[in-house]
Design an enzyme around this catalytic site. Sequence first.
Site, PDB file in Angstrom:
ATOM      1  N   ASP A   9     -15.637   5.549  17.885  1.00 27.91           N
ATOM      2  CA  ASP A   9     -14.140   4.672  17.899  1.00 27.91           C
ATOM      3  C   ASP A   9     -13.382   5.261  19.173  1.00 27.91           C
ATOM      4  O   ASP A   9     -13.748   6.491  19.714  1.00 27.91           O
ATOM      5  CB  ASP A   9     -13.507   5.093  16.859  1.00 27.91           C
ATOM      6  CG  ASP A   9     -12.080   4.303  16.543  1.00 27.91           C
ATOM      7  OD1 ASP A   9     -12.109   3.188  17.047  1.00 27.91           O
ATOM      8  OD2 ASP A   9     -11.202   5.023  15.929  1.00 27.91           O
ATOM      9  N   ASP A  11      -9.412   5.282  19.792  1.00 33.88           N
ATOM     10  CA  ASP A  11      -8.266   5.684  19.201  1.00 33.88           C
ATOM     11  C   ASP A  11      -8.358   6.524  17.980  1.00 33.88           C
ATOM     12  O   ASP A  11      -8.907   6.394  16.972  1.00 33.88           O
ATOM     13  CB  ASP A  11      -7.267   4.507  18.676  1.00 33.88           C
ATOM     14  CG  ASP A  11      -6.615   3.589  19.956  1.00 33.88           C
ATOM     15  OD1 ASP A  11      -6.454   4.420  21.079  1.00 33.88           O
ATOM     16  OD2 ASP A  11      -6.682   2.488  19.822  1.00 33.88           O
TER      17      ASP A  11
END
Length: 215
Positions: A9, A11
């Site tokens: 991922d 953020d």
Amino acid sequence: MDRGVVLFDLDGVLVDSRGPITRCINRALAAHGVPERDPADLYQYIGPPLLSAFAELLGEPVSSPAVLGCAATYREHYAEASLTETAVTPGIADALAALVAEGRRLGVATSKPRPFAEPLLEVLGMREHFAVVAGPELDATGEDKTTTVGAALRALGADRGAMVGDRSFDMVAARAHGLRAVGVGWGIGSRAELEAAGAQQIVASPDELPAAVSR
């Protein structure tokens, strides 16, 4: 031996984007006559698709003019703010380099629109580590994380490996695709959120990642 790919991922895992994201959400709300929120109250909206976040904030359907208008204003501000206000997670560059040195293929699977994710990774000097960056296009409406992870795996021609994330959506997507679900302790989601969503291991710092994704 092929030990599979490692998806990340963006953020909350590779970068700390809480500042620019919450400021841009508030700018969008204010521009459309909606009261601003305390930044800490907005952290929960970092991770889900943008339209879903504004739909919940406004209490409107994702396809409503109000939601679409806020999303457009947010993206207008964020296109610049993301490149100047986002911080790289300390230690993550070394972890990525270690995985690449082991021969692992890396990818990004993010709910951030790909046209924002690619330039951000370039500016922060991390793009070279990743064979694939998967994320929704700007005109996508509510692509969920499981779909994005599937797109990343197809682009890599892979069906095994690990997913590293900081929210429940990441863990659910990992399990849906048969990937090892590795949570991080420095992101937005709590340990309880990650465990409830099926995290098989939660690491406290980036230097634990190479071992965690290989188990």
